[in-house]
Design an enzyme around this catalytic site. Structure first.
Site, PDB file in Angstrom:
ATOM      1  N   LYS A 107       1.779   3.816   6.182  1.00  0.00           N
ATOM      2  CA  LYS A 107       1.454   4.857   6.893  1.00  0.00           C
ATOM      3  C   LYS A 107       0.493   4.518   8.322  1.00  0.00           C
ATOM      4  O   LYS A 107       0.799   5.346   9.077  1.00  0.00           O
ATOM      5  CB  LYS A 107       0.352   5.902   5.902  1.00  0.00           C
ATOM      6  CG  LYS A 107      -0.698   5.057   5.614  1.00  0.00           C
ATOM      7  CD  LYS A 107      -1.908   6.120   4.818  1.00  0.00           C
ATOM      8  CE  LYS A 107      -3.020   5.364   4.460  1.00  0.00           C
ATOM      9  NZ  LYS A 107      -2.803   4.272   3.198  1.00  0.00           N
ATOM     10  N   GLU A 131       8.958   7.794   2.956  1.00  0.00           N
ATOM     11  CA  GLU A 131       8.512   8.795   2.140  1.00  0.00           C
ATOM     12  C   GLU A 131       7.312   8.445   1.664  1.00  0.00           C
ATOM     13  O   GLU A 131       6.326   9.366   1.630  1.00  0.00           O
ATOM     14  CB  GLU A 131       9.475   9.146   1.141  1.00  0.00           C
ATOM     15  CG  GLU A 131       9.122  10.157   0.311  1.00  0.00           C
ATOM     16  CD  GLU A 131       9.062  11.561   0.844  1.00  0.00           C
ATOM     17  OE1 GLU A 131       8.002  12.147   1.168  1.00  0.00           O
ATOM     18  OE2 GLU A 131      10.246  12.137   1.259  1.00  0.00           O
ATOM     19  N   GLY A 136       2.518   9.747  -1.767  1.00  0.00           N
ATOM     20  CA  GLY A 136       2.857   9.058  -2.499  1.00  0.00           C
ATOM     21  C   GLY A 136       4.077   9.570  -3.284  1.00  0.00           C
ATOM     22  O   GLY A 136       5.119   9.515  -2.680  1.00  0.00           O
ATOM     23  N   GLY A 189     -12.387   2.677  -9.217  1.00  0.00           N
ATOM     24  CA  GLY A 189     -11.094   2.135  -8.196  1.00  0.00           C
ATOM     25  C   GLY A 189     -10.443   3.078  -7.278  1.00  0.00           C
ATOM     26  O   GLY A 189      -9.583   2.925  -6.859  1.00  0.00           O
ATOM     27  N   GLU A 192     -12.429   2.475  -1.994  1.00  0.00           N
ATOM     28  CA  GLU A 192     -12.458   1.077  -1.780  1.00  0.00           C
ATOM     29  C   GLU A 192     -14.211   0.724  -1.435  1.00  0.00           C
ATOM     30  O   GLU A 192     -14.959   1.668  -1.339  1.00  0.00           O
ATOM     31  CB  GLU A 192     -11.880   0.744  -0.369  1.00  0.00           C
ATOM     32  CG  GLU A 192     -10.382   1.155  -0.198  1.00  0.00           C
ATOM     33  CD  GLU A 192      -9.618   0.074  -1.301  1.00  0.00           C
ATOM     34  OE1 GLU A 192     -10.124  -1.020  -1.544  1.00  0.00           O
ATOM     35  OE2 GLU A 192      -8.538   0.399  -1.423  1.00  0.00           O
ATOM     36  N   LYS A 207      -1.729  10.367   8.310  1.00  0.00           N
ATOM     37  CA  LYS A 207      -0.752  11.277   7.470  1.00  0.00           C
ATOM     38  C   LYS A 207      -0.261  12.520   7.983  1.00  0.00           C
ATOM     39  O   LYS A 207       1.025  12.740   8.252  1.00  0.00           O
ATOM     40  CB  LYS A 207      -1.122  11.191   5.759  1.00  0.00           C
ATOM     41  CG  LYS A 207      -1.235   9.980   5.038  1.00  0.00           C
ATOM     42  CD  LYS A 207      -2.023  10.490   3.969  1.00  0.00           C
ATOM     43  CE  LYS A 207      -2.128   8.869   3.091  1.00  0.00           C
ATOM     44  NZ  LYS A 207      -2.836   9.205   1.625  1.00  0.00           N
ATOM     45  N   GLY A 304      -1.204   5.315  -6.204  1.00  0.00           N
ATOM     46  CA  GLY A 304      -0.561   4.532  -7.746  1.00  0.00           C
ATOM     47  C   GLY A 304       0.575   3.933  -7.644  1.00  0.00           C
ATOM     48  O   GLY A 304       1.405   4.155  -6.872  1.00  0.00           O
TER      49      GLY A 304
END
Length: 434
Positions: A107, A131, A136, A189, A192, A207, A304
């Site tokens: 991105k 994509e 995601g 998690g 960051e 984005k 993910g």
């Protein structure tokens, strides 16, 4: 005789790269049935070829030399999931220069240099698909390019960062402080150790630049996006929003009126009845309005290993199908429209204002008059004691006003003796200004 296998080079073997390998290995039969070709990972570019991996059968495929992928004439597709600007940009442009197709999840790169990359792809007759760079596992980019090909998009509004959505969702449900939920998100998690890119809105801004470029066919840049993060959002802001009938979300907004465009990422109040208000946790959703189709919404996991890898492999399948049909590169549309950005006087929204004032007679009337001087009227008002120091808190939702007028109000309030502090000012979307 046509080859029955297409070979690819994978750049990056982290979370997403591992997911790509898993899906290709596990779904080989399905992929071959869909495309008519087998898909073989020939080489994988890694930083450390000796590092232990939890995926077997990779012997002989790992390399630290990018030229082993770029200069191999049998590799037709480069899948880039290493992230960052450099060396990823050089690798992608190098692959296109050599006539290789590219699938990327990057991105940052596409937001900053997407136009250059797409123009190079057009020049070389290659596919570039990305994509996974926005939401995601949600197929939003393909929807914009293909599903809305016959329509004219006027507005895109969405939750495109799972970290901030998780934080605001927890604050809303539990009445928790921002700092406490951020620590929890880091422990899980979701955030960051340095969460700046997420919580200050920069990830979402990248984005939205990509979405606006594709949806409006203009060369949007990151600096064209107005950005404000969530670090200033308090549990009190969220509670007052609820009292007034709204939820607070970090929303990306890309809107076109005529040919003039505005793109922003800001904490935003949306009515509880709006579909985006019920998108919670780490999920993403993008709401798209087309002149012909009207309103649509895309919802799903925004990050993910497997959701993102699914989007990457889906793009890969499109490349392979295009190859079978002999149409690689023909569907590429680089931005071709002139970019016309709205002036602040043209950016219209309702606003949520929360200010601390002296608790004495006539204060609300003075505030109302100040707003009226900037052509702003009020839709909802709450006034209540703030502390024991003779101060009160005024919470307001305005009617539609321009950003220019609201900036004037905020500047004037800073000069008023009766105003102790402007605690919050957030956009309000949904309802009659959509």
């Amino acid at each position: 005789m046509e080859k029955n296998i297409i070979k690819l080079g994978l750049m990056g073997f982290g979370t997403v790269g591992t997911g790509v390998v898993r899906i290709i290995q596990a779904h080989q039969e399905d992929l071959q049935k869909q495309t008519g070709l087998g898909i073989e990972i020939t080489k994988i570019l890694v930083q450390d070829a000796e590092k232990a991996r939890n995926i077997p059968a990779m012997e002989g495929k790992l390399t630290t030399d990018p030229d082993e992928l770029l200069d191999d004439p049998e590799i037709e597709v480069i899948v880039e999931v290493i992230g960052g600007i450099q060396p990823a940009k050089d690798y992608i442009l190098g692959a296109l220069e050599r006539g290789k197709h590219v699938v990327t999840a990057n991105k940052d790169l596409m937001a900053l240099h997407g136009a250059e990359i797409l123009n190079k792809a057009q020049e070389k007759g290659c596919d570039v698909f990305y994509e996974a760079s926005v939401a995601g596992g949600i197929p939003i980019l393909r929807a914009l390019v293909e599903g809305f090909a016959s329509d004219r998009i006027t507005k895109m509004m969405g939750i495109v960062n799972g970290t901030t959505n998780y934080i605001l969702s927890k604050m809303s449900k539990e009445g928790a402080e921002y700092s406490d939920v951020l620590k929890e998100a880091q422990a899980l998690g979701y955030a960051e150790a340095n969460p700046t890119s997420d919580v200050e809105g920069f990830d979402a801004a990248r984005k939205m630049a990509i979405l606006a470029t594709l949806g409006f066919r203009v060369p949007m840049k990151l600096e064209d996006v107005d950005v404000k993060g969530i670090s200033s959002v308090s549990k009190e802001d969220i509670a007052y929003g609820k009292q007034l009938g709204y939820e607070v979300k970090l929303l990306g907004l890309a809107r076109r009126d005529g040919e003039a465009i505005e793109v922003s990422v800001q904490p935003t109040l949306i009515p509880k009845s709006h579909p985006l208000a019920s998108v919670n946790g780490v999920f993403n959703a993008v709401y798209v309005h087309g002149e012909a189709v009207g309103e649509t919404m895309f919802y799903g996991p925004g990050a993910g290993e497997l959701p993102t890898a699914t989007a990457v492999v889906s793009d890969l399948v499109t490349v392979v199908k295009n190859r079978k049909l002999g149409v690689n590169g023909r569907g590429m549309v680089a931005p071709y429209k002139e970019k016309i950005l709205k002036a602040d006087s043209e950016k219209l929204s309702k606003y949520f204002l929360r200010i601390v004032v002296a608790d004495k007679r006539g204060v609300l009337a003075q505030i109302t008059q100040l707003l009226a001087n900037q052509n702003i009227s009020l839709e909802q008002v709450i006034q209540q004691p703030y502390n024991n120091d003779g101060e009160a808190e005024i919470i307001m939702i305005t009617h539609l006003s321009s950003k220019l007028d609201m900036d004037g109000v905020l500047s004037d309030m800073e000069q008023m003796d009766i105003v102790t502090k402007v605690k919050s000012c957030y956009r309000v979307e949904g309802g009659d200004q959509s």
